[in-house]
Enzyme design. Sequence first.
Site, PDB file in Angstrom:
ATOM      1  N   TYR A   1       0.733  -1.288  -0.018  1.00  6.86           N
ATOM      2  CA  TYR A   1      -0.306  -0.086   0.218  1.00  6.86           C
ATOM      3  C   TYR A   1       0.987   1.083  -0.094  1.00  6.86           C
ATOM      4  O   TYR A   1       1.716   0.987   1.182  1.00  6.86           O
ATOM      5  CB  TYR A   1      -0.512   0.023   1.499  1.00  6.86           C
ATOM      6  CG  TYR A   1      -2.533  -0.670   0.805  1.00  6.86           C
ATOM      7  CD1 TYR A   1      -2.719   0.638   0.243  1.00  6.86           C
ATOM      8  CD2 TYR A   1      -2.759  -1.174   1.282  1.00  6.86           C
ATOM      9  CE1 TYR A   1      -4.436   1.334   0.363  1.00  6.86           C
ATOM     10  CE2 TYR A   1      -4.723  -1.230   1.553  1.00  6.86           C
ATOM     11  CZ  TYR A   1      -5.136  -0.364  -0.187  1.00  6.86           C
ATOM     12  OH  TYR A   1      -6.686  -0.149  -0.520  1.00  6.86           O
TER      13      TYR A   1
ATOM     14  N   GLU B   1      -0.497   4.884  -0.591  1.00  7.28           N
ATOM     15  CA  GLU B   1      -1.442   6.214  -0.402  1.00  7.28           C
ATOM     16  C   GLU B   1      -0.504   7.746  -1.010  1.00  7.28           C
ATOM     17  O   GLU B   1       0.339   7.451   0.014  1.00  7.28           O
ATOM     18  CB  GLU B   1      -3.127   6.128  -0.098  1.00  7.28           C
ATOM     19  CG  GLU B   1      -3.327   5.050  -0.242  1.00  7.28           C
ATOM     20  CD  GLU B   1      -5.237   5.044   0.723  1.00  7.28           C
ATOM     21  OE1 GLU B   1      -4.462   6.114   2.017  1.00  7.28           O
ATOM     22  OE2 GLU B   1      -5.841   4.438   0.602  1.00  7.28           O
TER      23      GLU B   1
ATOM     24  N   ASP C   1      -5.175  14.055 -25.325  1.00  8.15           N
ATOM     25  CA  ASP C   1      -5.080  12.426 -24.617  1.00  8.15           C
ATOM     26  C   ASP C   1      -4.613  12.235 -25.988  1.00  8.15           C
ATOM     27  O   ASP C   1      -5.174  11.828 -26.860  1.00  8.15           O
ATOM     28  CB  ASP C   1      -6.615  11.818 -24.388  1.00  8.15           C
ATOM     29  CG  ASP C   1      -6.970  10.888 -24.137  1.00  8.15           C
ATOM     30  OD1 ASP C   1      -5.650   9.474 -24.775  1.00  8.15           O
ATOM     31  OD2 ASP C   1      -8.057  10.317 -23.790  1.00  8.15           O
TER      32      ASP C   1
ATOM     33  N   THR D   1      -2.443   6.334 -22.259  1.00 10.21           N
ATOM     34  CA  THR D   1      -2.465   5.122 -21.412  1.00 10.21           C
ATOM     35  C   THR D   1      -1.161   4.981 -21.493  1.00 10.21           C
ATOM     36  O   THR D   1      -0.014   5.618 -22.607  1.00 10.21           O
ATOM     37  CB  THR D   1      -3.433   3.743 -22.977  1.00 10.21           C
ATOM     38  OG1 THR D   1      -2.956   4.477 -23.866  1.00 10.21           O
ATOM     39  CG2 THR D   1      -5.303   4.237 -23.099  1.00 10.21           C
TER      40      THR D   1
ATOM     41  N   LYS E   1      -0.816   1.496 -25.178  1.00 12.42           N
ATOM     42  CA  LYS E   1      -0.881   0.731 -26.919  1.00 12.42           C
ATOM     43  C   LYS E   1       0.897   1.145 -27.721  1.00 12.42           C
ATOM     44  O   LYS E   1       0.838   0.452 -27.224  1.00 12.42           O
ATOM     45  CB  LYS E   1      -1.661   1.870 -27.427  1.00 12.42           C
ATOM     46  CG  LYS E   1      -3.353   1.505 -26.496  1.00 12.42           C
ATOM     47  CD  LYS E   1      -4.087   2.760 -26.919  1.00 12.42           C
ATOM     48  CE  LYS E   1      -5.292   2.467 -25.926  1.00 12.42           C
ATOM     49  NZ  LYS E   1      -6.752   3.546 -26.084  1.00 12.42           N
TER      50      LYS E   1
ATOM     51  N   ARG F   1      -0.302  -1.773 -19.206  1.00 10.63           N
ATOM     52  CA  ARG F   1      -2.122  -1.914 -19.458  1.00 10.63           C
ATOM     53  C   ARG F   1      -1.966  -0.472 -18.347  1.00 10.63           C
ATOM     54  O   ARG F   1      -1.686  -0.454 -17.253  1.00 10.63           O
ATOM     55  CB  ARG F   1      -3.208  -2.761 -19.220  1.00 10.63           C
ATOM     56  CG  ARG F   1      -4.568  -2.505 -19.050  1.00 10.63           C
ATOM     57  CD  ARG F   1      -4.721  -3.565 -19.081  1.00 10.63           C
ATOM     58  NE  ARG F   1      -4.905  -4.262 -20.853  1.00 10.63           N
ATOM     59  CZ  ARG F   1      -5.297  -4.150 -22.151  1.00 10.63           C
ATOM     60  NH1 ARG F   1      -6.226  -2.761 -21.847  1.00 10.63           N
ATOM     61  NH2 ARG F   1      -5.228  -3.781 -23.014  1.00 10.63           N
TER      62      ARG F   1
HETATM   63  C1  LIG Z   1      -7.687   3.655 -25.133  1.00 10.94           C
HETATM   64  C2  LIG Z   1      -8.329   5.014 -24.853  1.00 10.94           C
HETATM   65  C3  LIG Z   1      -7.655   5.871 -23.129  1.00 10.94           C
HETATM   66  C4  LIG Z   1      -8.638   4.479 -22.166  1.00 10.94           C
HETATM   67  O1  LIG Z   1      -7.681   3.448 -21.746  1.00 10.94           O
HETATM   68  P1  LIG Z   1      -7.967   2.538 -21.171  1.00 10.94           P
HETATM   69  O2  LIG Z   1      -6.946   2.373 -20.523  1.00 10.94           O
HETATM   70  O3  LIG Z   1      -8.507   1.519 -21.281  1.00 10.94           O
HETATM   71  O4  LIG Z   1      -8.801   2.948 -20.019  1.00 10.94           O
HETATM   72  C5  LIG Z   1      -8.701   7.355 -23.186  1.00 10.94           C
HETATM   73  N1  LIG Z   1      -8.630   7.822 -24.210  1.00 10.94           N
HETATM   74  C6  LIG Z   1      -8.495   7.572 -25.850  1.00 10.94           C
HETATM   75  C7  LIG Z   1      -8.101   8.465 -26.425  1.00 10.94           C
HETATM   76  C8  LIG Z   1      -8.052   6.088 -25.745  1.00 10.94           C
HETATM   77  O5  LIG Z   1      -7.684   5.468 -27.073  1.00 10.94           O
END
Ligand SMILES: *Cc1c(COP(=O)(O)O)cnc(C)c1O
Length: 430
Positions: free
Chosen positions: A53, A55, A199, A225, A228, A234
């Site tokens: 833990y 936090e 994002d 993220t 990807k 993840r």
């Molecule tokens: C994949 C993605 C997310 C979400 O990611 P998770 O890890 O699945 O929550 C958010 N924004 C964009 C643009 C994405 O392509």
Amino acid sequence: MTTETTATRDTQVFDLIAQEQHRQESGIELIASENFVSPAVMEAAGSVLTNKYAEGLPGKRYYGGCEVVDHVEQIAIDRAKELFGATWVNVQPHSGANANTAVFVACLHPGDTILGFDLSHGGHLTHGSSVNISGKYFRPTFYGVERETGVINYDVVEETAKRERPKMLICGASAYSRDWDYARLRAIADEVGALLLADVSHPAGLIAKGLLNDPLAHAHIVTTTTHKTLRGTRGGMIMMRNDFENPFGIKTMKGETRLMSSLLDSGVFPGTQGGPLEHIIAAKAVAFGEALTDDFYDYAVRVKSNAQAMAKAFTDRGYSIISGGTDNHLMLIDLRSKGLTGKLAENTLIKADITINKNMVPFDDKSPMVTSGMRVGTAAMTTRGLNESDMEQVVVYIDKVLMNHDDAATLATVKEEINEWMKAFPLFKS
Ligand SMILES: *Cc1c(COP(=O)(O)O)cnc(C)c1O
């Protein structure tokens, strides 16, 4: 503590894990948001750090015994800063969605207007969809692509922003194959007094290696993220190149103006999350270390060139790519010119062990469960070692499957050929 033996092993679960590994190894993975992490990343993710833990933030925890995980988290932060040229990073978001929610909680009040890229044009659920917290707690408005070009018209974004007066302008997508004009978006945000959130979940790995426009130079806040194109475990994170005083007058209990970094940290914890996943943060640190290498630069270059080769192969066979091509690792294909739906493509290709996802195309006339499009990306298969001519072969297989979608014998033959072919690209090189 029990030691695992053959007799005590949870075969129900571990047999399934073995099955999944076999599935990943024997098929062609074209889901644009997926990738294959290294054994080192998996080892960190499966480590004893899961027991801890922690936090709070490194050096400022609510629990004892955090000396080691403090180091781990600091390494993740420092490597992320170096990768993206950031001065502030929070590596704790459990996912991309959590990173975005933390930003909203830090920067906005319920009911505030946000302006994002339309989900049905390639945007993401967390940018204002009515089924997500971003669309339930805030007032979502949207911009999209032009019908004729499939590309975003920034003049229309500006008009929409002036009309809707958002507190936050959001860019980034899950199915948009073109690069973004972050400088123009920042000018629009400044014009209407909005924060610009970029994002970059999908193209983060290409951005880190300088192969696409730099969002941190213009956006106030950048989320991503880590799993990807960045090819980590993840997870999610939030970054800024420049910290600044929050513009919406949110004060500390002493009445002082708070810096955005402090608001964002508290947007993650305690705003939206509890204890951080230090094992996953260790895996992020390992992945960021990999992404800092020249090998990863070569990888990112190949992801792009493979996408170019794939786009050309599709176009040569009469498939229509939204916006006419790609700048990044993915493309969205409108199957209507072939008389097919996304649902049929997804369900047929899987029979030949080719994994793609059905996807709405802009101005789609079909439902989200059927769709007119399919989305494909090159991040995962480039990790496995496929090159540009292999991409052409992949498209040959896709075309063969789709043109013979009701011929079980053809599908079975293609599947066998693919399973055999994939043996040349082992997931784990020994
Ligand atoms: C994949 C993605 C997310 C979400 O990611 P998770 O890890 O699945 O929550 C958010 N924004 C964009 C643009 C994405 O392509």
